[in-house]
Motif scaffolding. Structure first.
Motif, short mmCIF file in Angstrom:
data_model
loop_
_atom_site.label_atom_id
_atom_site.label_comp_id
_atom_site.label_asym_id
_atom_site.label_seq_id
_atom_site.Cartn_x
_atom_site.Cartn_y
_atom_site.Cartn_z
N SER A 157 78.82 27.93 34.77
CA SER A 157 77.80 28.33 33.82
C SER A 157 76.56 27.45 33.93
N GLN A 158 76.63 26.43 34.78
CA GLN A 158 75.51 25.51 34.94
C GLN A 158 74.47 26.11 35.88
N PRO A 159 73.19 25.99 35.54
CA PRO A 159 72.15 26.51 36.43
C PRO A 159 72.09 25.73 37.74
N ASP A 160 71.86 26.44 38.82
CA ASP A 160 71.74 25.83 40.13
C ASP A 160 70.25 25.61 40.38
N THR A 161 69.77 24.41 40.10
CA THR A 161 68.33 24.16 40.20
C THR A 161 67.82 24.27 41.63
N ILE A 162 68.64 23.86 42.61
CA ILE A 162 68.23 23.99 44.01
C ILE A 162 68.01 25.47 44.34
N TRP A 163 68.95 26.31 43.94
CA TRP A 163 68.82 27.74 44.21
C TRP A 163 67.60 28.31 43.50
N GLN A 164 67.34 27.89 42.28
CA GLN A 164 66.16 28.36 41.55
C GLN A 164 64.88 28.02 42.29
N HIS A 165 64.80 26.79 42.80
CA HIS A 165 63.62 26.39 43.59
C HIS A 165 63.49 27.26 44.83
N ILE A 166 64.61 27.51 45.50
CA ILE A 166 64.58 28.30 46.73
C ILE A 166 64.06 29.71 46.45
N VAL A 167 64.54 30.33 45.39
CA VAL A 167 64.11 31.69 45.04
C VAL A 167 62.62 31.71 44.70
N GLU A 168 62.18 30.76 43.90
CA GLU A 168 60.76 30.71 43.52
C GLU A 168 59.86 30.52 44.74
N GLU A 169 60.25 29.61 45.62
CA GLU A 169 59.44 29.35 46.81
C GLU A 169 59.41 30.57 47.73
N THR A 170 60.55 31.23 47.87
CA THR A 170 60.64 32.37 48.77
C THR A 170 59.88 33.57 48.23
N THR A 171 59.87 33.72 46.92
CA THR A 171 59.10 34.80 46.31
C THR A 171 57.62 34.67 46.64
N VAL A 172 57.12 33.46 46.57
CA VAL A 172 55.71 33.21 46.91
C VAL A 172 55.47 33.50 48.39
N GLU A 173 56.38 33.04 49.25
CA GLU A 173 56.22 33.24 50.69
C GLU A 173 56.27 34.71 51.07
N ALA A 174 57.10 35.49 50.40
CA ALA A 174 57.20 36.92 50.70
C ALA A 174 55.90 37.63 50.37
N GLN A 175 55.21 37.17 49.34
CA GLN A 175 53.92 37.75 48.97
C GLN A 175 52.82 37.28 49.93
N ARG A 176 52.95 36.06 50.39
CA ARG A 176 51.93 35.48 51.26
C ARG A 176 52.01 36.03 52.68
#
Length: 284
Positions: A26-45
């Motif tokens: 139930s604990q958030p995976d902060t590494i995974w959250q960073h990865i998703v956020e960074e990749t979302t930006v890169e997919a748009q770029r």
């Protein structure tokens, strides 16, 4: 949709996978959250890479799912398709929590130590040193499950895909960075501690045809520079530094620098854990 896209879609996580992963913690995976956020930006770029970025990261619900997909797609072959290898990888991750924990620590290591790495997503997406480490963890798990042929198959595929050869029995800690990675060789009875940085073309090898415990033991915090050859059942002490191109044939004391052929002690590292500073300079 192309045949390749059909193949990728077949490897994407199912609803069952997502439910299983959500229940793991139930604990958030902060590494995974960073990865998703960074990749979302890169997919748009970079729209040309959007399909790749979605298939590899954005269509997944967890690091475990993304990692198993990406490794399988790189290691798959006509003899063992990626979709089958992914099942093996997922089983290993599900049964051994240390595999995913070590992967997170490795991502942090690359992000903190590699001056060319500006995002947590970068090692997962592009660095073969990271890929080889994670695939080795699967092979190591298989080895200790008694699945020796499958472990050796993984070793072979890792070597072919990434140019890095690690015997499945070799013990590797967490927080490891294989920078560039090309040409790294790690023998069967070698061990690598935690928070170690190893550059390209490094060998942790034996000295001949002897059997038994015959490979180096590398302690925590060690920095091994490019092209170093460490041979035999010797110990590289905590926080030691091995200079580029050195041939090490005997034990290295903790918190010392060795250099040369054969390597000799020439000074002290700049800090307690040179692997973290990545300072390859020599200060006698």
């Amino acid at each position: 949709m192309s045949q390749n896209n059909d193949f990728l879609r077949g490897l994407l996580p199912t609803a069952v996978d997502s439910t299983r992963e959500t229940n793991v913690s139930s604990q958030p995976d902060t590494i995974w959250q960073h990865i998703v956020e960074e990749t979302t930006v890169e997919a748009q770029r970079e729209p040309i890479l959007a399909s790749f970025l979605h298939a590899t990261i954005l269509n997944h619900t967890s690091l475990a799912s993304s990692l198993s997909f990406h490794l399988a797609s790189k290691l798959g072959s006509p003899a063992a398709p990626a979709i089958l290898l992914r099942e093996v990888i997922e089983q290993a991750i599900a049964e051994d929590d240390s595999i995913l924990s070590a992967a997170r620590d490795d991502i942090k290591a690359f992000r903190q130590r590699d001056s060319a790495c500006h995002a947590c997503a970068t090692p997962l997406l592009y660095y073969k040193g990271f890929h080889a480490l994670q695939a080795h963890r699967i092979a190591h798990w298989l080895w200790h499950q008694g699945r020796v042929p499958m472990a050796l198959f993984f070793q072979n595929r890792i070597s072919i895909a990434f140019g890095i050869d690690i015997h499945p029995a070799a013990k590797v800690g967490s927080g490891i960075m294989f920078d560039h990675g090309t040409g790294i060789v790690v023998g069967e009875t070698a061990s690598i501690g935690n928070n170690v940085s190893i550059m390209h073309s490094v060998t942790l090898g034996g000295t001949g045809k002897e059997a038994g415990d015959r490979h180096p033991k590398v302690a925590d915090g060690v920095l091994i520079s490019a092209g170093a050859k460490i041979l035999g059942n010797i110990h590289i002490g905590e926080g030691a530094q091995v200079a580029a191109g050195s041939v090490v044939l005997k034990d290295v004391a903790a918190h010392t620098i060795v250099a040369g052929v054969p390597a000799k002690e020439i000074g002290k590292p700049c800090c307690a854990e040179p692997a973290l500073s990545m300072d390859h300079s020599i200060k006698p």
